[in-house]
Design a protein around this motif. Structure first.
Motif, PDB file in Angstrom:
ATOM      1  N   ALA A 109       0.828  -1.209   0.000  1.00 16.65           N
ATOM      2  CA  ALA A 109       0.000   0.000   0.000  1.00 16.65           C
ATOM      3  C   ALA A 109       0.859   1.253   0.000  1.00 16.65           C
ATOM      4  O   ALA A 109       0.540   2.245  -0.669  1.00 16.65           O
ATOM      5  N   GLN A 110       1.963   1.228   0.747  1.00 18.82           N
ATOM      6  CA  GLN A 110       2.852   2.382   0.799  1.00 18.82           C
ATOM      7  C   GLN A 110       3.513   2.652  -0.553  1.00 18.82           C
ATOM      8  O   GLN A 110       3.889   3.786  -0.854  1.00 18.82           O
ATOM      9  N   ARG A 111       3.646   1.632  -1.361  1.00 18.15           N
ATOM     10  CA  ARG A 111       4.205   1.786  -2.696  1.00 18.15           C
ATOM     11  C   ARG A 111       3.176   2.330  -3.687  1.00 18.15           C
ATOM     12  O   ARG A 111       3.503   2.646  -4.824  1.00 18.15           O
ATOM     13  N   GLY A 112       1.918   2.365  -3.281  1.00 26.46           N
ATOM     14  CA  GLY A 112       0.848   2.784  -4.183  1.00 26.46           C
ATOM     15  C   GLY A 112       0.171   1.637  -4.898  1.00 26.46           C
ATOM     16  O   GLY A 112      -0.713   1.848  -5.738  1.00 26.46           O
ATOM     17  N   VAL A 113       0.576   0.402  -4.588  1.00 24.69           N
ATOM     18  CA  VAL A 113      -0.061  -0.771  -5.176  1.00 24.69           C
ATOM     19  C   VAL A 113      -1.507  -0.840  -4.691  1.00 24.69           C
ATOM     20  O   VAL A 113      -1.812  -0.535  -3.539  1.00 24.69           O
ATOM     21  N   GLN A 114      -2.407  -1.242  -5.567  1.00 19.63           N
ATOM     22  CA  GLN A 114      -3.801  -1.432  -5.192  1.00 19.63           C
ATOM     23  C   GLN A 114      -3.941  -2.836  -4.596  1.00 19.63           C
ATOM     24  O   GLN A 114      -3.704  -3.827  -5.285  1.00 19.63           O
ATOM     25  N   VAL A 115      -4.321  -2.884  -3.332  1.00 19.62           N
ATOM     26  CA  VAL A 115      -4.330  -4.165  -2.619  1.00 19.62           C
ATOM     27  C   VAL A 115      -5.721  -4.442  -2.071  1.00 19.62           C
ATOM     28  O   VAL A 115      -6.375  -3.564  -1.511  1.00 19.62           O
ATOM     29  N   MET A 116      -6.145  -5.691  -2.225  1.00 27.54           N
ATOM     30  CA  MET A 116      -7.421  -6.137  -1.673  1.00 27.54           C
ATOM     31  C   MET A 116      -7.202  -7.457  -0.949  1.00 27.54           C
ATOM     32  O   MET A 116      -6.404  -8.285  -1.403  1.00 27.54           O
ATOM     33  N   LEU A 117      -7.887  -7.645   0.170  1.00 27.91           N
ATOM     34  CA  LEU A 117      -7.714  -8.851   0.978  1.00 27.91           C
ATOM     35  C   LEU A 117      -9.059  -9.292   1.538  1.00 27.91           C
ATOM     36  O   LEU A 117      -9.869  -8.462   1.966  1.00 27.91           O
ATOM     37  N   SER A 118      -9.301 -10.589   1.525  1.00 27.21           N
ATOM     38  CA  SER A 118     -10.501 -11.139   2.156  1.00 27.21           C
ATOM     39  C   SER A 118     -10.083 -11.923   3.394  1.00 27.21           C
ATOM     40  O   SER A 118      -9.008 -12.520   3.432  1.00 27.21           O
ATOM     41  N   ASN A 119     -10.939 -11.902   4.413  1.00 29.28           N
ATOM     42  CA  ASN A 119     -10.657 -12.646   5.635  1.00 29.28           C
ATOM     43  C   ASN A 119     -11.941 -12.715   6.463  1.00 29.28           C
ATOM     44  O   ASN A 119     -12.975 -12.165   6.084  1.00 29.28           O
ATOM     45  N   SER A 120     -11.854 -13.380   7.601  1.00 26.73           N
ATOM     46  CA  SER A 120     -13.019 -13.525   8.466  1.00 26.73           C
ATOM     47  C   SER A 120     -13.339 -12.217   9.180  1.00 26.73           C
ATOM     48  O   SER A 120     -12.468 -11.364   9.377  1.00 26.73           O
ATOM     49  N   ASP A 121     -14.588 -12.080   9.567  1.00 27.07           N
ATOM     50  CA  ASP A 121     -15.022 -10.884  10.287  1.00 27.07           C
ATOM     51  C   ASP A 121     -14.823 -11.119  11.783  1.00 27.07           C
ATOM     52  O   ASP A 121     -15.718 -11.575  12.491  1.00 27.07           O
ATOM     53  N   THR A 122     -13.624 -10.785  12.244  1.00 25.14           N
ATOM     54  CA  THR A 122     -13.271 -10.942  13.655  1.00 25.14           C
ATOM     55  C   THR A 122     -12.613  -9.664  14.144  1.00 25.14           C
ATOM     56  O   THR A 122     -12.099  -8.869  13.348  1.00 25.14           O
ATOM     57  N   SER A 123     -12.625  -9.469  15.433  1.00 29.56           N
ATOM     58  CA  SER A 123     -11.985  -8.277  15.986  1.00 29.56           C
ATOM     59  C   SER A 123     -10.488  -8.289  15.698  1.00 29.56           C
ATOM     60  O   SER A 123      -9.879  -7.226  15.512  1.00 29.56           O
ATOM     61  N   PHE A 124      -9.894  -9.459  15.650  1.00 28.27           N
ATOM     62  CA  PHE A 124      -8.457  -9.573  15.357  1.00 28.27           C
ATOM     63  C   PHE A 124      -8.151  -9.008  13.972  1.00 28.27           C
ATOM     64  O   PHE A 124      -7.239  -8.187  13.803  1.00 28.27           O
ATOM     65  N   ILE A 125      -8.892  -9.434  12.958  1.00 32.42           N
ATOM     66  CA  ILE A 125      -8.653  -8.963  11.597  1.00 32.42           C
ATOM     67  C   ILE A 125      -9.018  -7.488  11.459  1.00 32.42           C
ATOM     68  O   ILE A 125      -8.298  -6.708  10.823  1.00 32.42           O
ATOM     69  N   ARG A 126     -10.117  -7.087  12.064  1.00 31.52           N
ATOM     70  CA  ARG A 126     -10.502  -5.670  11.997  1.00 31.52           C
ATOM     71  C   ARG A 126      -9.415  -4.787  12.608  1.00 31.52           C
ATOM     72  O   ARG A 126      -9.131  -3.694  12.102  1.00 31.52           O
ATOM     73  N   ASN A 127      -8.814  -5.237  13.685  1.00 33.59           N
ATOM     74  CA  ASN A 127      -7.759  -4.458  14.320  1.00 33.59           C
ATOM     75  C   ASN A 127      -6.490  -4.435  13.468  1.00 33.59           C
ATOM     76  O   ASN A 127      -5.821  -3.399  13.370  1.00 33.59           O
ATOM     77  N   LEU A 128      -6.170  -5.577  12.845  1.00 31.52           N
ATOM     78  CA  LEU A 128      -4.974  -5.639  11.996  1.00 31.52           C
ATOM     79  C   LEU A 128      -5.040  -4.619  10.863  1.00 31.52           C
ATOM     80  O   LEU A 128      -4.038  -4.004  10.500  1.00 31.52           O
ATOM     81  N   TYR A 129      -6.234  -4.452  10.304  1.00 32.77           N
ATOM     82  CA  TYR A 129      -6.377  -3.613   9.112  1.00 32.77           C
ATOM     83  C   TYR A 129      -7.177  -2.341   9.392  1.00 32.77           C
ATOM     84  O   TYR A 129      -7.795  -1.774   8.495  1.00 32.77           O
ATOM     85  N   LYS A 130      -7.122  -1.883  10.616  1.00 34.57           N
ATOM     86  CA  LYS A 130      -7.923  -0.723  11.020  1.00 34.57           C
ATOM     87  C   LYS A 130      -7.544   0.554  10.282  1.00 34.57           C
ATOM     88  O   LYS A 130      -8.333   1.505  10.221  1.00 34.57           O
ATOM     89  N   ASP A 131      -6.347   0.622   9.718  1.00 37.56           N
ATOM     90  CA  ASP A 131      -5.906   1.817   9.000  1.00 37.56           C
ATOM     91  C   ASP A 131      -6.320   1.812   7.526  1.00 37.56           C
ATOM     92  O   ASP A 131      -5.962   2.729   6.771  1.00 37.56           O
ATOM     93  N   PHE A 132      -7.056   0.768   7.118  1.00 35.43           N
ATOM     94  CA  PHE A 132      -7.465   0.660   5.722  1.00 35.43           C
ATOM     95  C   PHE A 132      -8.993   0.654   5.614  1.00 35.43           C
ATOM     96  O   PHE A 132      -9.686   0.860   6.607  1.00 35.43           O
ATOM     97  N   HIS A 133      -9.488   0.431   4.441  1.00 32.42           N
ATOM     98  CA  HIS A 133     -10.931   0.465   4.189  1.00 32.42           C
ATOM     99  C   HIS A 133     -11.494  -0.942   4.356  1.00 32.42           C
ATOM    100  O   HIS A 133     -11.112  -1.870   3.619  1.00 32.42           O
ATOM    101  N   ILE A 134     -12.397  -1.111   5.300  1.00 33.07           N
ATOM    102  CA  ILE A 134     -12.949  -2.425   5.621  1.00 33.07           C
ATOM    103  C   ILE A 134     -14.411  -2.478   5.191  1.00 33.07           C
ATOM    104  O   ILE A 134     -15.216  -1.629   5.561  1.00 33.07           O
ATOM    105  N   HIS A 135     -14.744  -3.497   4.394  1.00 33.82           N
ATOM    106  CA  HIS A 135     -16.084  -3.672   3.863  1.00 33.82           C
ATOM    107  C   HIS A 135     -16.626  -5.031   4.314  1.00 33.82           C
ATOM    108  O   HIS A 135     -15.884  -6.006   4.431  1.00 33.82           O
ATOM    109  N   THR A 136     -17.924  -5.105   4.538  1.00 32.94           N
ATOM    110  CA  THR A 136     -18.541  -6.353   4.988  1.00 32.94           C
ATOM    111  C   THR A 136     -19.205  -7.071   3.821  1.00 32.94           C
ATOM    112  O   THR A 136     -19.940  -6.467   3.040  1.00 32.94           O
TER     113      THR A 136
END
Length: 284
Positions: free
Chosen positions: A226-253
């Motif tokens: 992301a810091q390089r400007g690459v467009q990145v998308m990731l899927s994962n489970s809806d857990t507080s752990f994952i939400r916290n890991l990626y809290k600085d990005f855009h999270i969609h349900t």
């Protein structure tokens, strides 16, 4: 909207895969970048997203996975599809319970035979689940299918065409850092999901477990891209752990179906997360 006839002529995943995204593509469409030249998928699995994007945007694709037999199979579909079809027809003719368990313990000598074995087992095993024990041995029991579609001639040929321009390698996910470098690159991560409970802790599609430390490593790779400007998308489970890991990005349900459970009553709809490094409003 694509016609039903046209849809039949589009390549689809030729493997069933736990966590496959075929049924979620329609929900993912609004979150794909509108423009990119290069597509990277470091957790290839069934390749649903690749096949969708390849048909519609035709990016240069770099497909990787840690599973050696999976990568061998993709290469054989790309490079030797007719020879592979011949072997699959043999499996289809001989399929039975005894034959399944005989093939499950067989160590094949050539890449083509390994690929045919994987597709055969995948089409006939329980729920299309890929799982290895600590020795790297496939250990899923046979499924209860009356007429499994072991050799899907048309789709294998369509998939082979779609894969012609793709680079396919066995690599760990962090190796994407050596290639993806700017905003013309789109990276989609679909890792083994973080467990939503102690009873759903299935993270080992191969002998290499994907534990919490791996989730942290993946997050660090996501951040670097992301810091390089690459467009990145990731899927994962809806857990507080994952939400916290990626809290600085855009999270969609995303509303997904949970298909793998020994208790059919526990299968059903469940929320999953889709994380993007970019704001969707910037891509409308």
């Amino acid at each position: 909207m694509l016609s039903e006839i046209h849809m039949q002529n589009l390549p689809r995943p030729f493997l069933k895969w736990a966590g496959g995204k075929g049924r979620l593509i329609q929900q993912y469409i609004p979150y794909f970048p509108s423009y990119f030249k290069n597509y990277y998928e470091p957790f290839l699995g069934g390749g649903s997203v690749f096949f969708y994007l390849q048909e519609r945007q035709a990016p240069k694709a770099f497909l990787t996975d840690i599973n050696a037999e999976l990568i061998t199979t993709y290469r054989c579909v790309r490079d030797h599809v007719e020879e592979l079809i011949y072997l699959l027809k043999e499996h289809e003719t001989q399929h039975s319970k005894d034959y399944y368990y005989s093939i499950r313990t067989t160590i094949e000598s050539t890449e083509l035979k390994k690929a045919a074995r994987l597709i055969y087992l995948n089409k006939t095993c329980f729920n299309g689940l890929y799982r290895e024990n600590s020795k790297g041995e496939f250990n899923v029991p046979m499924g209860r299918y009356k007429k499994p579609n072991i050799c899907d001639l048309s789709n294998l040929r369509l998939a082979s065409v779609a894969l012609q321009s793709a680079e396919i390698e066995r690599r760990g996910f962090e190796k994407v850092l050596s290639s993806a470098s700017n905003s013309e690159d789109f990276v989609y991560f679909d890792p083994p999901y973080y467990p939503v409970s102690t009873t759903s802790n299935f993270t080992s599609y191969s002998r290499y477990a994907f534990n919490e430390n791996e989730q942290y490593r993946l997050r660090d790779v996501f951040v670097e891209l992301a810091q390089r400007g690459v467009q990145v998308m990731l899927s994962n489970s809806d857990t507080s752990f994952i939400r916290n890991l990626y809290k600085d990005f855009h999270i969609h349900t995303i509303l997904a179906g949970r298909a793998i459970n020994s208790n059919a009553k526990k299968r059903g709809k469940i929320n999953e997360l889709l994380v993007t490094s970019y704001s969707i409003k910037d891509y409308c």
